[in-house]
Design a protein around this motif. Structure first.
Motif, PDB file in Angstrom:
ATOM      1  N   GLU A   1       0.806  -1.230   0.000  1.00  0.00           N
ATOM      2  CA  GLU A   1       0.000   0.000   0.000  1.00  0.00           C
ATOM      3  C   GLU A   1       0.838   1.278   0.000  1.00  0.00           C
ATOM      4  O   GLU A   1       0.278   2.377  -0.007  1.00  0.00           O
ATOM      5  CB  GLU A   1      -0.961  -0.032   1.192  1.00  0.00           C
ATOM      6  N   ILE A   2       2.165   1.127  -0.030  1.00  0.00           N
ATOM      7  CA  ILE A   2       2.995   2.308  -0.288  1.00  0.00           C
ATOM      8  C   ILE A   2       2.687   2.851  -1.679  1.00  0.00           C
ATOM      9  O   ILE A   2       2.709   4.063  -1.903  1.00  0.00           O
ATOM     10  CB  ILE A   2       4.487   1.952  -0.173  1.00  0.00           C
ATOM     11  N   LEU A   3       2.358   1.941  -2.593  1.00  0.00           N
ATOM     12  CA  LEU A   3       1.976   2.353  -3.946  1.00  0.00           C
ATOM     13  C   LEU A   3       0.529   2.827  -3.926  1.00  0.00           C
ATOM     14  O   LEU A   3      -0.384   2.062  -3.592  1.00  0.00           O
ATOM     15  CB  LEU A   3       2.136   1.186  -4.921  1.00  0.00           C
ATOM     16  N   GLU A   4       0.316   4.071  -4.283  1.00  0.00           N
ATOM     17  CA  GLU A   4      -1.034   4.638  -4.208  1.00  0.00           C
ATOM     18  C   GLU A   4      -2.013   3.861  -5.075  1.00  0.00           C
ATOM     19  O   GLU A   4      -3.185   3.710  -4.715  1.00  0.00           O
ATOM     20  CB  GLU A   4      -1.001   6.114  -4.614  1.00  0.00           C
ATOM     21  N   ASP A   5      -1.560   3.351  -6.210  1.00  0.00           N
ATOM     22  CA  ASP A   5      -2.435   2.586  -7.096  1.00  0.00           C
ATOM     23  C   ASP A   5      -2.926   1.295  -6.450  1.00  0.00           C
ATOM     24  O   ASP A   5      -3.950   0.740  -6.863  1.00  0.00           O
ATOM     25  CB  ASP A   5      -1.714   2.247  -8.401  1.00  0.00           C
ATOM     26  N   LEU A   6      -2.189   0.783  -5.458  1.00  0.00           N
ATOM     27  CA  LEU A   6      -2.589  -0.441  -4.779  1.00  0.00           C
ATOM     28  C   LEU A   6      -3.240  -0.154  -3.433  1.00  0.00           C
ATOM     29  O   LEU A   6      -3.427  -1.061  -2.618  1.00  0.00           O
ATOM     30  CB  LEU A   6      -1.377  -1.354  -4.586  1.00  0.00           C
ATOM     31  N   SER A   7      -3.601   1.094  -3.198  1.00  0.00           N
ATOM     32  CA  SER A   7      -4.279   1.474  -1.961  1.00  0.00           C
ATOM     33  C   SER A   7      -5.501   2.332  -2.280  1.00  0.00           C
ATOM     34  O   SER A   7      -5.636   3.466  -1.800  1.00  0.00           O
ATOM     35  CB  SER A   7      -3.309   2.242  -1.053  1.00  0.00           C
ATOM     36  N   PRO A   8      -6.419   1.810  -3.110  1.00  0.00           N
ATOM     37  CA  PRO A   8      -7.534   2.642  -3.570  1.00  0.00           C
ATOM     38  C   PRO A   8      -8.538   2.997  -2.477  1.00  0.00           C
ATOM     39  O   PRO A   8      -9.210   4.028  -2.557  1.00  0.00           O
ATOM     40  CB  PRO A   8      -8.194   1.774  -4.653  1.00  0.00           C
ATOM     41  N   HIS A   9      -8.634   2.163  -1.445  1.00  0.00           N
ATOM     42  CA  HIS A   9      -9.645   2.393  -0.414  1.00  0.00           C
ATOM     43  C   HIS A   9      -9.153   3.305   0.707  1.00  0.00           C
ATOM     44  O   HIS A   9      -9.967   3.907   1.416  1.00  0.00           O
ATOM     45  CB  HIS A   9     -10.106   1.052   0.161  1.00  0.00           C
ATOM     46  N   ASN A  10      -7.836   3.399   0.867  1.00  0.00           N
ATOM     47  CA  ASN A  10      -7.281   4.245   1.923  1.00  0.00           C
ATOM     48  C   ASN A  10      -5.909   4.748   1.494  1.00  0.00           C
ATOM     49  O   ASN A  10      -4.883   4.333   2.040  1.00  0.00           O
ATOM     50  CB  ASN A  10      -7.196   3.470   3.236  1.00  0.00           C
ATOM     51  N   PRO A  11      -5.860   5.652   0.525  1.00  0.00           N
ATOM     52  CA  PRO A  11      -4.561   6.099   0.003  1.00  0.00           C
ATOM     53  C   PRO A  11      -3.699   6.818   1.034  1.00  0.00           C
ATOM     54  O   PRO A  11      -2.488   6.933   0.855  1.00  0.00           O
ATOM     55  CB  PRO A  11      -4.947   7.030  -1.147  1.00  0.00           C
ATOM     56  N   ALA A  12      -4.313   7.289   2.131  1.00  0.00           N
ATOM     57  CA  ALA A  12      -3.540   7.984   3.167  1.00  0.00           C
ATOM     58  C   ALA A  12      -2.859   7.023   4.132  1.00  0.00           C
ATOM     59  O   ALA A  12      -2.060   7.453   4.968  1.00  0.00           O
ATOM     60  CB  ALA A  12      -4.445   8.932   3.946  1.00  0.00           C
ATOM     61  N   LEU A  13      -3.130   5.710   4.007  1.00  0.00           N
ATOM     62  CA  LEU A  13      -2.655   4.745   4.996  1.00  0.00           C
ATOM     63  C   LEU A  13      -1.139   4.789   5.186  1.00  0.00           C
ATOM     64  O   LEU A  13      -0.645   4.807   6.304  1.00  0.00           O
ATOM     65  CB  LEU A  13      -3.081   3.333   4.595  1.00  0.00           C
ATOM     66  N   MET A  14      -0.393   4.814   4.076  1.00  0.00           N
ATOM     67  CA  MET A  14       1.064   4.831   4.134  1.00  0.00           C
ATOM     68  C   MET A  14       1.622   6.090   3.489  1.00  0.00           C
ATOM     69  O   MET A  14       2.717   6.094   2.933  1.00  0.00           O
ATOM     70  CB  MET A  14       1.642   3.573   3.474  1.00  0.00           C
ATOM     71  N   GLU A  15       0.891   7.184   3.607  1.00  0.00           N
ATOM     72  CA  GLU A  15       1.280   8.430   2.951  1.00  0.00           C
ATOM     73  C   GLU A  15       2.626   8.945   3.457  1.00  0.00           C
ATOM     74  O   GLU A  15       3.443   9.441   2.673  1.00  0.00           O
ATOM     75  CB  GLU A  15       0.199   9.496   3.169  1.00  0.00           C
ATOM     76  N   LYS A  16       2.872   8.832   4.741  1.00  0.00           N
ATOM     77  CA  LYS A  16       4.152   9.296   5.290  1.00  0.00           C
ATOM     78  C   LYS A  16       5.316   8.563   4.631  1.00  0.00           C
ATOM     79  O   LYS A  16       6.296   9.185   4.183  1.00  0.00           O
ATOM     80  CB  LYS A  16       4.174   9.071   6.799  1.00  0.00           C
ATOM     81  N   THR A  17       5.201   7.259   4.549  1.00  0.00           N
ATOM     82  CA  THR A  17       6.246   6.465   3.909  1.00  0.00           C
ATOM     83  C   THR A  17       6.311   6.755   2.418  1.00  0.00           C
ATOM     84  O   THR A  17       7.401   6.850   1.838  1.00  0.00           O
ATOM     85  CB  THR A  17       5.990   4.967   4.148  1.00  0.00           C
ATOM     86  N   ARG A  18       5.155   6.906   1.776  1.00  0.00           N
ATOM     87  CA  ARG A  18       5.131   7.190   0.339  1.00  0.00           C
ATOM     88  C   ARG A  18       5.885   8.483   0.020  1.00  0.00           C
ATOM     89  O   ARG A  18       6.650   8.541  -0.951  1.00  0.00           O
ATOM     90  CB  ARG A  18       3.683   7.292  -0.150  1.00  0.00           C
TER      91      ARG A  18
END
Length: 274
Positions: A15-32
């Motif tokens: 889920e660092i990849l925004e395309d693979l985190s469509p339901h919660n793109p903010a989940l790993m935003e800090k790491t992204r």
């Protein structure tokens, strides 16, 4: 001159990849955001090849595994999304690393698939490599997978062999140690909860900030088993490749958005006489 033009410790959660985190793109935003920073740094360094140390590639028990096929290809599937990546392998450098490690009496295997060359000579690209490479410039790669049956000391020695091969090549090479950390932060996660997870990650953060990567090899087997990190072995290879007296670590971020810890660091390598 530094051996590596740019080096980093990165995580590899899907889920660092925004395309693979469509339901919660903010989940790993800090790491992204940290990964994007590292990607910009790698691109600015203009590497000809990027070496990725991953725990999830094709493994050989008791040996370091170096992908020497013509190509690598992988598809990530998560949350109903897919991402496919195909990379050319820098076979010349990969084989040079195998030779250097063999010359140093380390157990190492050169991995190939199907044919020596051509369209069938393609190994699987794992998520430990594909996710950090998604933020990096599109250049040839060398993907290396360590074995946990090899001693911690030999991981450091393998890093020294790797660095010698890179220096001899004369190429501009980037180095990524792809590492997630303790996997036992959450009782609902696949590995359950153990209090050692938070303790191990706290100590890892302290050691990385202090530049003492080698000390990761001092963790007891029981502590490692309880916390379940997958970053120690790749980090030790990096520590062997970039010696303590020439490294400075720029710590970017740490977070635990799910059941495992995520750390991003840039490793700055100075000339030995600086």
């Amino acid at each position: 001159m530094p051996t590596f033009v740019f080096s980093a410790i990165t995580p590899h959660g899907y889920e660092i990849l925004e395309d693979l985190s469509p339901h919660n793109p903010a989940l790993m935003e800090k790491t992204r955001q940290s990964m994007q920073t590292l990607g910009f740094g790698m691109a600015a360094a203009k590497p000809e090849t990027i070496i990725v140390l991953t725990p999830h590639g094709t493994r050989i028990d008791g040996q370091f595994a170096v992908a020497c096929s013509a190509r690598m290809k992988g598809t990530l599937e998560f949350a109903g999304r897919q991402q496919t990546m195909e990379c050319t392998v820098d076979r010349e450098l990969a084989r040079a690393i195998v030779k250097a490690a063999t010359d140093d009496h380390l157990a190492v295997g050169a991995l190939q698939y199907a044919t020596s060359d051509g369209p069938l000579a393609c190994l699987a690209l794992d998520w430990g490599a594909q996710i950090p490479l998604s933020f990096m410039p599109d250049v040839p790669v060398v993907v290396i997978t360590p074995s946990r049956l090899v001693s911690m000391a030999d991981h450091l020695r393998f890093g020294e062999s790797l660095a010698r091969a890179v220096a001899k090549s004369g190429k501009r090479v980037g180095l990524i140690a792809s590492c997630d950390w303790a996997h036992a932060h959450d009782a609902s996660g696949p590995y359950g909860y153990h209090p050692s997870a938070a303790k191990l990650d706290k100590r890892v953060v302290q050691l990385l900030k202090a530049g003492e990567i080698e000390a990761l090899g001092d963790f007891s087997p029981d502590f490692i088993e309880e916390a379940k990190p997958d970053g120690i072995w790749q980090s030790l290879i990096l520590a062997g490749a970039i010696a303590r007296d020439v490294r400075r670590i720029k710590f970017l971020s740490y977070e635990v958005p799910t059941y495992f810890g995520l750390i991003c660091c840039e490793i700055e390598e100075r000339a030995a006489n600086d």
